[in-house]
Enzyme design. Sequence first.
Site, mmCIF file in Angstrom:
data_model
loop_
_atom_site.group_PDB
_atom_site.id
_atom_site.type_symbol
_atom_site.label_atom_id
_atom_site.label_comp_id
_atom_site.label_asym_id
_atom_site.label_seq_id
_atom_site.Cartn_x
_atom_site.Cartn_y
_atom_site.Cartn_z
ATOM 1 N N ASP A 501 0.812 -1.241 -0.058
ATOM 2 C CA ASP A 501 0.070 -0.192 0.047
ATOM 3 C C ASP A 501 0.812 1.342 -0.070
ATOM 4 O O ASP A 501 0.095 2.472 -0.063
ATOM 5 C CB ASP A 501 -0.824 0.057 1.196
ATOM 6 C CG ASP A 501 -2.152 -0.997 1.133
ATOM 7 O OD1 ASP A 501 -2.769 -1.176 2.188
ATOM 8 O OD2 ASP A 501 -2.324 -1.556 0.168
ATOM 9 N N ASP A 720 -7.919 -8.079 9.816
ATOM 10 C CA ASP A 720 -7.372 -6.951 9.007
ATOM 11 C C ASP A 720 -7.525 -5.487 9.874
ATOM 12 O O ASP A 720 -6.853 -4.769 9.594
ATOM 13 C CB ASP A 720 -8.639 -6.588 7.861
ATOM 14 C CG ASP A 720 -8.566 -7.773 6.941
ATOM 15 O OD1 ASP A 720 -9.684 -7.977 6.316
ATOM 16 O OD2 ASP A 720 -7.472 -8.333 6.813
#
Length: 782
Positions: A501, A720
């Site tokens: 990311d 997550d």
Amino acid sequence: MRLQRGLRKWAVTVTAASVAALGLVVGQSTAASAAVACDVTYSANSWTSSPGQGGFTASITLKNTGDPITSWNLGFDFPTTGQKYTPTGWGANWSQSGTRVTGTSMPYNGSLSTGGSVSIGFNGTWTGSNPSPTAFTVNGVTCGGGNPTTPSVVTSASSVAVNEGGTATFTARLSSAPSANVTVTTTRTSGDTDLSVSAGGSLTFTPSNWNTAQTVTLAAAQDSDTTAGTASFTVGGTGVTPATVSATEVDDDAVVEQSILVTPTAVTVPEGATATYTVRLAAAPTSNVTVTSTAGTGDTNITVSSGGSLTFTPSNWNTAQTVTLAASEDSDTANGSRTVTVASTGLTSRTVTATEADNDGGTPGGHVENPYAGAAGYVNPDWKAKAQAEPGGSAVANTSTAVWLDRIAAIAGSSSAMGLRAHLDEAVRQDAANGSAPLTVQFVIYDLPNRDCSALASNGELLVAENGLNRYKAEYIDPIAAIMSDSAYANLRIVTIIEPDSLPNLVTNLSFAKCAEANSSGAYVDGVRYALNKLHAITNVYTYIDAAHHAWLGWDSNFNPTVNLFYNTVAGATAGVDSVDGFIVNTANYGATIEPYFTINSSPNGTSVRQSKWVDWNWYVDEQSFATALRSALIAKGFRNGLGMLIDTSRNGWGGSARPSGPSTATNVDDFVNQSRIDRRIHAGNWCNQSGAGLGARPTASPAAGLDAYVWIKPPGESDGASSDIPNDEGKKFDRMCDPTYHGNSLNGNNLSGALPDAPLSGRWFSAQFRELLRNAYPPVN
């Protein structure tokens, strides 16, 4: 700008859960003196490799109940002479003499305050049986300890299909040794009374045979209805944690569509050797059926060597039979592929893609074109133990998953998680036991300053404003490179996934203050270059940069700037574009590898699917088409032709009852896409602990042209992000997208987040998520 961040999937940590979560039981302490008193607990996850012998992973918790100590020496005796330390362990310096095992403290975990504890462990082998030790000493003082008092029942299957008028079996064993004989009974608790226990309804397990699987037989009575009944059976007894097995009657009075089941549908065949896949039928035929495997187009060096014609009968239809493929030796360096069609008259055929793992392109310890070709994958003992502890988890527990180095402390490890060197030592052990095939071990490099700059769930420990970039280099990358360059690990293929990311945030999320700071300071670009310079300089280390996913970067306004950023970043490294082996997409995300029932070119009633709310004018509908296009664009920009792509398939299978079986016939474009897509998220912008998700394709080398592998980078079962605010010292924050009651934001169309409830911090074990992924796996887990 439309959905700039899109379906962003944040990466997470891989902090191992406390060994207490593995079911350890605290023993009674016996203080031998005023200075030293202790509790010790011991649990072993065992497996059988051949009759009468096997291996195990022992997890131990030492608790100091006396005065503070600065170092410790743990001792105990194995109950049998057949139990051996391998030797591979963590958290202690281990040794064995006869049956006596000793573990001494490490420099970082020797000090224990009153009430403090440390979790350690090791791997071992056993012959005959594997009972747990019953007495322990710490610094010469006898402690409490013993066997777990509540072993769990472990079954070979969580569900079975029983032919009407026939039988089906599963096996049961215990997870650990009981202190006395245990009787385990199988009882129908609900459902169709035609389903019953016909044999093995009462099984006895002793302290010596607890790990020996025993058989339970279920029967389905013949009836005249056309209903495929179901029933639930409880397998349990006094003093054990029960298991549940569901049974489904395969009704022979109904018309059942026949098809062929193949596992796996993509195989790697080492040059000069063989590889296999299995075939069975989806339902019982009325007469014998012949299934043939025929090699089609592609590399003619790959052939069907045995099992090309298989016969299935009304009684053996559900028994998997093996087909063997062979790859002949040649002089080229290409990893050729060939399709094999598995077919029978009147049945739905299947296709297997076979890829040759060429042995002419590199030597062990050298740098090969594809580090996954012809190699075995490293099995993380920490993750394996957690997976095995879940119902049905043993079926996937030996799958290779990545290890996340998500903070500086993860390099050394902790009392509850193996460090980098411990993992590499274990990888060397697995490689030695693997024969001639090389072994690939994967690590996620994930600690840039201002990490996860546009979200909260995986925020990190380093900040740009607090000397984060220099710390990243000196305290994080340098130690990792020093350990990986150790000659002891030279024969391993070490794959590194570089900063999930990070660079994509510099394309789409500069409106976030931390992203803007990471950009203006050069921290992300400089940090990635530094990691490439240090890691790719090591001959047997492979570097793959994270490239987000199709629903984040699939628009022209994002795609082309990303290609430019990747090139400019890598070209500035010491070795330029040769610094990377490839890129990875879908890391820790849920995007479908391939949408089988529609493409970007589909046009129901003449309307392009790009106009649907789901696709939203994106140019891609799945990860493989995005990865292929990105690879072509990167090569055109200046990257080398051998650039390889990875796709994380750890939780993008989207199986279960909600999975469509074919394309929609709807003429409205939104209805067509929503009824055709296998990705069942509420919105493509949802990324946290998604409800309904399932395990995707198992790790596979060279699954398609330009792809080095399908991989499991995000270990299934690791959260997550937390569903609510949980205080922690890892820098992780509460992101509302992990709250199942949250109605979203503009980036996900203000839809519900689709997250599972009661989730822990990112990277922590989330049992509900693992079970969800296992239940909805596609291909299904058998």
